[in-house]
Structures are given as structure tokens and as C-alpha cells.
Motif scaffolding. Structure first.
Motif, PDB file in Angstrom:
ATOM      1  N   GLY A   1       7.568   1.663  15.844  1.00  0.00           N
ATOM      2  CA  GLY A   1       7.055   2.872  15.225  1.00  0.00           C
ATOM      3  C   GLY A   1       8.203   3.752  14.745  1.00  0.00           C
ATOM      4  O   GLY A   1       9.366   3.331  14.742  1.00  0.00           O
ATOM      5  N   ALA A   2       7.873   4.974  14.333  1.00  0.00           N
ATOM      6  CA  ALA A   2       8.893   5.890  13.835  1.00  0.00           C
ATOM      7  C   ALA A   2       8.503   7.324  14.136  1.00  0.00           C
ATOM      8  O   ALA A   2       7.328   7.634  14.314  1.00  0.00           O
TER       9      ALA A   2
ATOM     10  N   PRO B   1       6.587   8.009   2.154  1.00  0.00           N
ATOM     11  CA  PRO B   1       7.131   8.331   3.476  1.00  0.00           C
ATOM     12  C   PRO B   1       7.265   7.066   4.334  1.00  0.00           C
ATOM     13  O   PRO B   1       6.284   6.577   4.892  1.00  0.00           O
TER      14      PRO B   1
ATOM     15  N   SER C   1       8.424   6.608   7.177  1.00  0.00           N
ATOM     16  CA  SER C   1       8.099   6.779   8.596  1.00  0.00           C
ATOM     17  C   SER C   1       6.642   6.407   8.875  1.00  0.00           C
ATOM     18  O   SER C   1       6.266   6.162  10.008  1.00  0.00           O
ATOM     19  N   GLN C   2       5.821   6.366   7.835  1.00  0.00           N
ATOM     20  CA  GLN C   2       4.408   6.074   8.036  1.00  0.00           C
ATOM     21  C   GLN C   2       4.075   4.587   7.860  1.00  0.00           C
ATOM     22  O   GLN C   2       2.931   4.181   7.907  1.00  0.00           O
ATOM     23  N   GLY C   3       5.112   3.790   7.615  1.00  0.00           N
ATOM     24  CA  GLY C   3       4.863   2.383   7.335  1.00  0.00           C
ATOM     25  C   GLY C   3       4.757   1.547   8.595  1.00  0.00           C
ATOM     26  O   GLY C   3       4.886   2.051   9.709  1.00  0.00           O
ATOM     27  N   ILE C   4       4.522   0.250   8.411  1.00  0.00           N
ATOM     28  CA  ILE C   4       4.472  -0.680   9.545  1.00  0.00           C
ATOM     29  C   ILE C   4       5.857  -1.278   9.752  1.00  0.00           C
ATOM     30  O   ILE C   4       6.489  -1.771   8.807  1.00  0.00           O
TER      31      ILE C   4
ATOM     32  N   PRO D   1       4.094   2.567   3.098  1.00  0.00           N
ATOM     33  CA  PRO D   1       2.629   2.672   3.097  1.00  0.00           C
ATOM     34  C   PRO D   1       2.038   2.836   1.694  1.00  0.00           C
ATOM     35  O   PRO D   1       0.845   2.644   1.528  1.00  0.00           O
TER      36      PRO D   1
END
Ligand SMILES: Cc1cc2nc3c(=O)[nH]c(=O)nc-3n(C[C@H](O)[C@H](O)[C@H](O)COP(=O)(O)OP(=O)(O)OC[C@H]3O[C@@H](n4cnc5c(N)ncnc54)[C@H](O)[C@@H]3O)c2cc1C
Ligand code: SF4
Ligand code: SF4
Ligand code: FES
Lengths: 117, 825
Positions: A24-25, A58, A60-63, A72
């Protein structure tokens, strides 16, 4: 090593590895700049500017998978180590040095790109 | 020269193969007519077990489709059992009176399963395991759940047990003998096998003698000689087979255990041949395909007049086709005074091997666990080679012989001699495959199968065939990658089936057991696997947030600038002044830039900052508004019209029904989004005919339609049927959603899924078979108890707090060395 050639004042304690979910991030805000701090399945930590080289998605919102994150918005795959897009896509996001001291994460607020690295 | 007439009785695996050889050798010699008691084309009977377990479909195992017969001008009478052979007139007659005259006749009636004539053996719910009808019967029973009792712990019984278990039934195996598969395995291997089956939740009772089957109008249980009673809703008898010889006996042919033939497969009548399990050649009858294929080849040669080959007995190795269980046995392994045993056990790996020697020659081998060397032992057995030189290392397998050969499977295959048998079923050796690849320029597994038959029957040697291809073709051979993503060659269907069949319950377990090529998957496979596990193991599998796309992780829709849109649920499209007031207040309080009415009859708040999401939700929750799942692969909206409450045309309360449906279905995760509509009359104001599931109210009840789409692709719905009550509508909608949840591929909409599995299949399972509908419905209801929690209120109360707060914040100017650090959560 990077840390020696840098302004040592730029290193900041940002929290513990336990604050970030595995694969995660979380984000760190530095004034206008948002920095995404990633934790991989094998507990490596990376920091990239939270902006996809494609259209500023963003990250940080990716997998997070392996050493990469998938954006994302349109699924570009970005290398966490270098910030570069992988595969057929082209572009690079600024990356930031991080180091782990025990479980504490230190982030250097000066990006590698600004250093010309 | 005019063609001769060839008539074949039975259309099983042996005559299928015979015809292939015959048409290759003498394509114009015969006009062929086939009578088959089974109402279908020729299929691979030995692959029924993977169909039962769900690892394959019936279409996958068809050997000769309709075209094959048409191209060769063959007349196939399906579902026509031959009742008499008039040898004087040279005519056969079928049950419905069809006759056919022959010059040559082949009897290939196979065998019939033996049914123990205990009281109750004729009750509905008692099945044999022989053909597709039996499999269909078992699947119907499995869909209703309950316990299956399998009588017989041999190859067939255990494959049936494993298949029924993976279909969700409780399973008990009753075996008369003290250890399983005693004809193929010695007691040690039988024990390992029993332990493995028990660890998969299959109950095994050896030494169990069935006294009677209980039940009045259908099976209710089984009683053993010792008085034990086991409840059961299905009984499968797999206790042995009897060659089907009645027809031949009635025709006056010589019959012993089977229809007696000479080594050319010719019966006591020179114009009648017999092949397959019904034939007895040189005093032996057979029950595995390898010798039957040899019979087919011999008989075809004689019929075509091209060869004088004779049938020769050979040992056939046995393998069990249960995914994850490896065993191999060949030859003779009884104890005897002049016999020696070499045994190797590895308890940690649960593996066992035993080689039986007589006069320094291998006469049998039993392997359990690591079976790769089975083929090598079989080769030694066949060649009758003196093994005294390698006796000491024999048991360690081929890799330990001379020159320290690598344990690498490719190297092992490279070291096989040209006449090493690769495919046991079809008797295909390595040299033949290599030659076919080189001569015919074959490049794919499918082509090699088509030309050589290698791995085309039971399929257990597929890996070996691929190794031979890799060695022959070098780098130009790469396994065809049609996998769900770059991490695996397995497609979605295979992965879904294997998750169930192997009981895989976590993403790491799937990746390990199915041999993922990447360490942690990718953004394509992880969300798919997360969904499959969530849908297959409700209540057991814990949702992996990190494998979800951001919208489902934060329960809002990401927009192009990284802000989010928030859509509260408005049940059936209805709202109230209180709700509207709360929405207005939230918009003002958080300065939300845009408010829009959506196509799904609700309100979208656009441009919410991620940090504000929990506070926005808290305010909406306070007014009774919950998440609309506008971001989810799950139920989105149930669109309604005002129906009989207001509209002069309305026939039913479409709004009320829509609200009920939405309240019933919300929260469940599905392969892709699901949208419903209920419209009060066929004027269709709620646009039900382009939804995933639509309901059209009519005077007499409710017409249900499904499989519509109105996105990139536009498609009208297909009618499922009409039901009378609202309760039935809800049951049908829930059952269909559940069937789709269990079978759909990730991101596959209902219309795609229905096209793939067939609209008829869906209708049969959901509308026609009310038992099946009920079972789907109940599984849906079960899984809903874990799914119906409002994700917004969960997050307002602190779940996944880390998602919405920055880890640390630093000011523009020289931030202090110790920043504000969030406490660990
Ligand atoms: C579930 C299962 C798993 C198996 N697994 C394996 C395995 O792993 N390895 C292996 O080697 N073998 C396996 N076998 C055995 C193998 O399938 C059989 O040996 C083989 O199919 C027999 O072929 P056959 O042509 O003799 O008869 P069948 O394939 O049984 O065909 C006979 C056909 O004749 C028809 N028929 C009978 N009487 C008449 C009549 N009077 N008129 C018209 N038609 C008639 C029947 O309906 C049937 O369709 C398995 C069998 C089953 C059931
Ligand atoms: S669909 Fe029929 S009942 Fe519903 S609003 Fe339209 S006309 Fe009225
Ligand atoms: S139609 Fe296209 S642009 Fe409009 S909301 Fe849908 S995806 Fe976005
Ligand atoms: S903005 Fe990241 S892929 Fe388009």
C-alpha cells in the motif's frame, strides 16, 4: 552515497513502516508537493512524487505489486525504484531517497531528479 | 469397386479410434453406420472426472463433433440401442426399428457398471458412474447439497468422490477391502492416499459392507452390515464393470468373460469383429484405454486389409486423475518368494515408492507423491532389461543414474530413449512425437495432439509432451499464453475452477499452487483473485484491500483530478425532503463544486477531496443515507418508474418492488457492475430492457428479462420467463445474481457471461429447476450476511483510517527536523 552529498537537514522522520499497509501507500505533504511513500510485500520502502508521468494521476492510490505501482487512472505501470514508466510507456516521476532505521522511515525531501541523478 | 457396408454397434472410445485408423488407411473402403445407445457423439469418457469436478466442460472432451461424421459420410444413429443381430441375413435392428445391413460388423458395446442388488438399489438418487448422464445426475444432486455416499474405493469411486467434494457435497467413501485401490496400490500407498483424501474432508471407511439403501421415494441413507446408518442424498456405485456381451451371446457368438476374439480381434464369425471393454482377447478383458486403442488399431488394419498385426498384451500403468494427488502403478506388485522389494519413503513429503524385482528385472512399481520416475520404471519393465548394474540406485530414480543427470525435468526428458513411452493411453513414444514435429512442422500442443494423439486422452502426460516439444523446437516453442494476465498461462475459467477444486483460500495459496510466474501478481490478476476468493468462500476469506482498485478501497469514484465523487443510495430512486436537505448542507459545508443527477436516478456529489470523505459520509449517514456503491463491481441501482401508485397505466407497485430488490441485493460483490430496473408496464419508462436484470410488470405478474447492456456495447435483454409474485421475482433475481457470481469472469458483465454459458443453461438452472434456483438463492442469502454492511459508516467509525490521512505534513519553509508524525494505528 546520496545521503552524504545531500543537505543532511533534508532528512525527515515521517513515521513507522507499520503505518503503511503492506502493498500500500501513504502520502506526505511537503507544502505544495505530495509525496507517495510505498511499502512492498517484502517490506521495502520507496517514495515518489504522487503524480503519474502520464496525466498526473495520484500514484498513491494505485495497486502496488512487486516493485511497481499501477496508476489508478489509466493503468500505466511505474517502477517504484526509479519512478520511470515501464513497458511501452515513456515518462518518469521524481523519486525521493528513503531509509529505514529499525521500523522508522526517514525521507529526504530533495528529489533525485532535482539532483540530476 | 463398390463400397462395403460396415456397421458398428456402440460409439465409445474404442470404435472411435478404430474409425480414425480405418479412414486414414482406407478412406473409401466402407460406408459406415454407427448405432449408439447414448444420445450423443463420441467423447472422451475418461475425462468425465474433470467435468464432474468442474475442471473441464463437456465441450472440452468431445472427440468427434458432428462435422467429423458429416465429412466422412458416416451415419450415426444416436440414442438407438441395437436389440438384435441376424447373422444369417447380416442385418442389425435397433430398438426403434431402424435396421442396417452389413458386410462387416464391429461390436463395441463396452461394459456396464455393476450395481450391487442390495435392497433400495433402484431408488432415485442411486447412480452409477459411466456416462455423461451420470455426471449430470451427480451435478444436480451436488447443487442441492447434502451428503454423497460413494460405494467403491477404486479409481472411479475416488474420482467421483473428489469431484463431488469439490462441488461442495459432504462425501463418504465405502470400500469393502481394507485399503483403497487395492488392485493398483499396495497397502502403504493406499494408506497415504486415504490420508490425503481425509485431509481434504472426504470420509473414508474401509472394510465397510453395504447392507441396504434407505429411503421411501428417494435415497435417504445407507445402512452397513454392522448396523451403521449414514445419511445420504446421493449414492454412487462404482464397484466394477461387466463387459456387455448379451447381444453377442444372443447372436450365438462365442462368449466367455467377454466376446471372444482371435489376435486379429475377429470373433467366432469371420465377418464380425469386437473391440473395447466388451472384447476378450487371449483370455483377457481390459478396462483401460491403452489396450483398447491397440485393439482398435489391430482391427482397423484387418478391416482395411493393410495389415496382419496381432494384439499383444502389455501392462498398462494406472494413474488417478484427481488434481493434486499423484500416484502411479504398473505391473505386478503382489508378494512372492522369488521377488524382491526396494522401498523408499519420504514422510515429510508424503511420498513413497516401491519397485518390485524378480530375477533382476523390474516387474512392477508403485509410486505415490513424486511420480515423475514412473515412466522410467515402466520402460524398464517393458524392455525386461537386467538391472543388476543399477540396483543400488534404482530406487532413487532416473536422475541418479550414470553421469549425475540433472533433476531438471527437461534434462530428464532429453535423456529418454526414442522409444520411451510418453503417452501411456495412446502408446506414443518420444521418437514418434519428435518425428511428427519435424516432418509436419508442428508448433503447438493442439497440433501435436491432433497428429500424434499424444496427451489427447487422459492428459496427465501433457507436461512431458510439452517438454518434448521444447527440446525439439528449442526457443521457438513457448507455451501459448492465453492466461488471465502475464503472471499465469491459466485463463479465468481454469483459475476459478481450480480455486474450488483445490480448496484454495488465499491469494498467496492460489499463486503458489497454480504456479504464478510473478511473486505478488499484478494489478490485473490481484483484483480478480480477490473477487473469486470473496465469492467462493463467503465468511472465510478476508477481503484484501490492497488488491482492490482504489474506488472500491475508498468507496468513492476517483475523478481525473484525483478528487472523488460521492453517490448515496436512493432506494428505487426515491428520496425525501430530509435527505435532500442533508445533501444540500453537505454540499455547502464542504464546498463541493458540482451536484449532478445521474442516469441511475440518484445524486452525485463531484469533486470531494479525499481527506473530506469520512466527514462527508458522517453527515450523510446522520441523515440515513448510505453508500450507493456507485464505484463497485456489485449492485449499483434499481431504477423504477412510479407504477401503479401514480401512473394510470401501472399494473403493479414497481417502485415498491424495486426498493425491495435493492434492499435485498445491495452489498454483494459481483464480477462486474449489476444494474436492475423495474418498470410498471410494458411502456418501459424505467428502461428495464437494457439492464443486467429487468422486471416488467404485467397484469398477470412479472416478466423477468436479463442480459441487457447500454454502455460501449448496446444490447437488448433476453426473456427469462414470467412469475406470479414479488417473492418469486426476488428469489429469481438473487439466484441469477448468485449463479453469475459463481461463474462469471472478473469484469465480465451478465450478458457476456450468459452468452458464454448459454442463455438456455441459465434459464434451466434459474427458472425451470426450482430446486436448483432455491440452492443458488440460499447460497446468495448466506453470503449476504457478510456483505451487507455500509462501508461508509464503517469508515466513519475508523476502519482504514490510514486511507484518508496523510502520513506526515511539512510546511513550505524549512520544516522543523521533527515533523508532525501521525501515531501508528
Ligand atoms: C469416469 C471414468 C474414468 C475413467 N478413467 C480412465 C483412465 O484414467 N484411464 C483409462 O485408461 N481408462 C479410464 N476409464 C475407462 C475407459 O473410459 C474405458 O475403458 C473406455 O471408455 C471403454 O471404451 P469402449 O469403447 O470399450 O466402451 P465405451 O466407451 O463404454 O462405449 C460403449 C458405448 O456403446 C454403447 N452401447 C452399448 N450397448 C449398445 C447397444 N446394444 N447398441 C448401441 N450402443 C450400445 C454405450 O452406450 C456406449 O456409449 C474411465 C472410465 C470412466 C467411466
Ligand atoms: S412504465 Fe408503465 S407504469 Fe411505469 S411509468 Fe411508464 S407507463 Fe407508467
Ligand atoms: S460517458 Fe465517458 S466521459 Fe462520460 S462519465 Fe462515462 S466514462 Fe466518463
Ligand atoms: S495518469 Fe497515470 S496512467 Fe494516466
Amino acid at each position: 552515497m546520496n545521503a552524504l552529498t545531500r543537505d543532511t537537514n533534508a532528512w525527515r522522520l515521517i513515521g513507522s513502516i507499520d503505518d503503511i499497509p503492506s502493498q500500500g501507500a501513504r502520502c506526505v505533504e511537503n507544502g505544495e508537493t505530495k509525496i507517495a511513500v510505498f511499502r512492498t510485500a517484502d517490506d521495502r520502502i520507496f517514495a515518489l512524487e504522487d503524480k503519474c508521468p502520464h496525466k498526473n494521476g495520484p500514484l498513491s492510490q494505485g495497486i502496488v505489486h512487486g516493485g511497481c505501482v499501477t496508476c489508478p487512472l489509466h493503468n500505466w505501470v511505474i517502477s517504484l525504484e526509479t519512478g520511470a514508466a515501464t513497458g511501452a510507456d515513456d515518462g518518469r516521476t521524481a523519486s525521493f531517497p528513503v531509509r529505514l532505521d529499525g521500523r522508522d522511515i526517514y525521507l529526504n525531501l530533495e528529489s533525485n531528479l532535482q539532483q540530476g541523478a | 469397386m463398390s463400397k462395403q457396408r460396415l456397421v458398428i454397434i456402440g460409439n465409445g472410445m474404442a470404435p472411435g479410434r478404430l474409425l480414425e485408423h480405418l479412414f486414414e488407411a482406407a478412406p473409401d473402403a466402407y460406408d459406415v453406420t454407427i448405432f449408439n445407445a447414448e444420445p450423443r457423439v463420441n467423447y472422451d469418457r475418461i475425462m468425465l472426472s474433470p467435468v464432474l469436478s468442474g475442471e473441464k466442460t463437456f465441450e472440452d472432451i468431445i472427440i468427434h463433433g458432428d462435422d467429423w461424421y458429416a465429412e466422412r459420410g458416416i451415419t450415426l444413429h444416436r440414442g438407438e440401442k441395437v436389440t438384435g443381430i441376424d447373422r444369417a441375413a447380416r442385418v442389425v435392428t435397433g430398438a426403434s426399428g431402424i435396421t442396417a445391413a452389413y458386410d462387416k460388423l464391429v461390436i463395441a458395446t463396452g461394459s456396464s457398471p455393476f450395481i450391487i442388488p442390495v435392497p433400495g438399489h433402484k431408488l432415485p438418487g442411486v447412480l452409477a458412474y459411466r456416462d455423461l448422464d451420470d455426471v449430470d445426475g451427480m451435478l444436480r444432486a451436488a447443487n442441492r447439497g447434502g451428503r454423497a455416499v460413494v460405494i467403491g474405493g477404486g479409481l472411479l469411486g475416488l474420482e467421483a468422490a473428489a469431484g463431488l467434494k469439490s462441488r461442495g457435497m459432504e462425501v463418504t467413501v465405502l470400500h469393502l477391502m481394507p485399503t483403497l485401490m487395492e488392485r493398483q496400490l499396495d497397502p502403504a500407498a493406499g494408506y497415504l492416499l486415504q490420508k490425503e483424501l481425509e485431509s481434504r474432508g472426504i470420509e473414508v471407511r474401509c472394510g465397510a459392507n453395504t447392507k441396504m439403501i434407505l429411503g421411501d421415494s428417494e435415497v435417504e441413507g445407507v445402512e452397513l452390515e454392522d448396523g451403521t446408518v449414514i445419511d445420504a442424498s446421493l449414492v454412487v456405485m462404482a464397484v466394477g464393470i461387466r463387459p456387455s456381451v448379451d447381444l453377442a451371446r444372443d447372436a450365438g457368438l462365442d462368449v466367455g468373460r467377454g466376446i471372444q476374439t482371435d489376435l486379429a480381434m475377429c470373433t467366432s464369425d469371420p465377418d464380425i469383429f469386437s473391440v473395447g471393454e466388451c472384447a476378450e482377447v487371449d483370455g483377457r478383458v481390459y478396462g483401460l484405454v491403452a489396450p483398447l486403442y491397440q485393439m482398435a488399431k489391430v482391427a482397423a488394419g484387418h478391416l482395411a486389409g493393410v495389415s496382419e498385426a496381432a494384439f499383444a498384451h502389455a501392462e498398462t500403468p494406472t494413474k488417478l486423475k484427481v488434481t493434486g494427488i499423484n500416484l502411479y502403478s504398473v505391473g505386478d506388485f503382489g508378494d512372492g518368494p522369488d521377488r524382491e522389494d526396494v522401498v523408499l519413503r519420504d514422510a515429510a513429503r508424503g511420498s513413497y515408492r516401491r519397485v518390485i524385482l524378480q530375477g533382476n528385472r523390474v516387474i512392477g512399481a508403485v509410486l505415490y507423491g513424486d511420480v515423475a520416475d514412473g515412466m522410467w520404471y515402466n520402460e524398464l519393465l517393458k524392455s525386461g532389461e537386467d538391472v543388476s548394474d543399477i540396483r543400488d540406485t534404482l530406487i532413487f530414480g532416473q536422475a541418479h543414474q550414470g553421469g549425475g543427470m540433472a533433476a531438471d525435468p527437461l534434462a530428464a526428458v532429453a535423456n529418454l530413449s526414442d522409444d520411451a513411452e510418453i503417452c501411456g493411453c495412446n502408446g506414443i513414444c518420444k521418437g514418434k512425437i519428435v518425428q511428427a514435429i519435424n516432418d509436419k512442422g508442428l508448433t503447438s500442443l493442439a497440433e501435436v495432439r491432433a497428429h500424434t494423439k499424444a496427451s489427447a486422452s487422459c492428459g496427465t502426460c501433457t507436461g512431458l509432451v510439452e517438454s518434448v516439444m521444447a527440446l525439439t523446437l528449442g526457443d521457438t516453442f513457448s507455451k501459448k499464453a492465453e492466461g488471465m494476465c502475464g503472471c499465469t498461462d491459466l485463463g479465468h475459467g481454469e483459475v476459478r475452477r481450480l480455486i474450488k477444486a483445490q480448496g484454495l483460500k488465499s491469494i498467496p495459496a492460489v499463486m503458489q499452487e497454480l504456479e504464478w510466474k510473478s511473486s505478488h501478481g499484478c494489478a490485473k490478476c490481484r483484483p480478480a483473485l480477490n473477487y473469486y476468493l470473496l465469492s467462493d468462500w463467503p465468511g472465510e476469506y478476508k477481503d484484501d484491500q490492497q488488491s482492490r482498485f482504489i474506488n472500491e478501497r475508498v468507496h468513492a469514484n476517483i475523478q481525473k483530478d484525483g478528487t472523488y465523487s460521492v453517490v448515496p443510495r436512493m432506494w428505487g430512486g426515491m428520496t425525501s425532503s430530509d435527505e435532500l436537505r442533508a445533501i444540500a448542507d453537505v454540499v455547502d459545508k464542504f464546498a463541493i463544486p458540482d451536484v449532478k443527477v445521474t442516469g441511475g436516478q440518484r445524486i452525485d456529489l463531484l469533486g470531494v477531496k479525499k481527506e473530506d470523505l469520512p466527514a462527508v459520509w458522517a453527515d450523510l449517514n446522520a441523515a440515513g443515507l448510505v453508500s450507493g456503491h456507485a464505484y463497485a463491481k456489485g449492485l449499483r441501482t434499481v431504477k423504477t418508474c412510479v407504477g401503479s401508485t401514480w401512473c394510470r397505466f401501472g399494473t403493479q407497485d414497481s417502485t415498491g418492488l424495486g426498493i425491495k430488490l435493492e434492499k435485498f441485493l445491495w452489498g454483494s460483490w459481483t464480477p462486474a457492475k449489476v444494474k436492475l430496473a423495474v418498470t410498471g408496464c410494458p411502456r418501459n419508462c424505467a428502461e428495464a430492457t437494457c439492464k443486467d436484470i429487468g422486471v416488467i410488470c404485467v397484469d398477470s405478474g412479472y416478466e423477468i428479462v436479463y442480459g441487457g447492456a447500454a454502455g460501449l456495447h448496446i444490447q437488448g435483454t433476453t426473456k427469462l420467463g414470467t412469475v406470479k409474485t414479488e417473492e418469486e421475482v426476488i428469489e429469481v433475481a438473487a439466484a441469477m445474481t448468485q449463479m453469475y457470481r459463481e461463474q462469471g469472469f472478473y469484469l465480465e458483465r451478465i450478458y457476456k457471461w450468459a452468452e458464454r454459458v448459454g442463455y438456455d443453461t441459465v434459464k434451466a438452472a434459474i427458472l425451470d429447476d426450482t430446486g436448483s434456483r432455491r440452492a443458488y438463492y440460499e447460497r446468495f442469502v448466506f453470503s449476504q450476511q457478510f456483505a451487507q454492511t455500509d462501508p461508509w459508516s464503517e469508515r466513519v467509525s475508523g476502519v482504514d483510517k490510514h486511507e484518508f490521512k496523510p502520513l506526515a505534513v511539512f510546511g513550505e519553509e524549512a520544516a522543523p527536523a521533527t515533523a508532525k508524525v501521525e501515531p501508528a494505528e
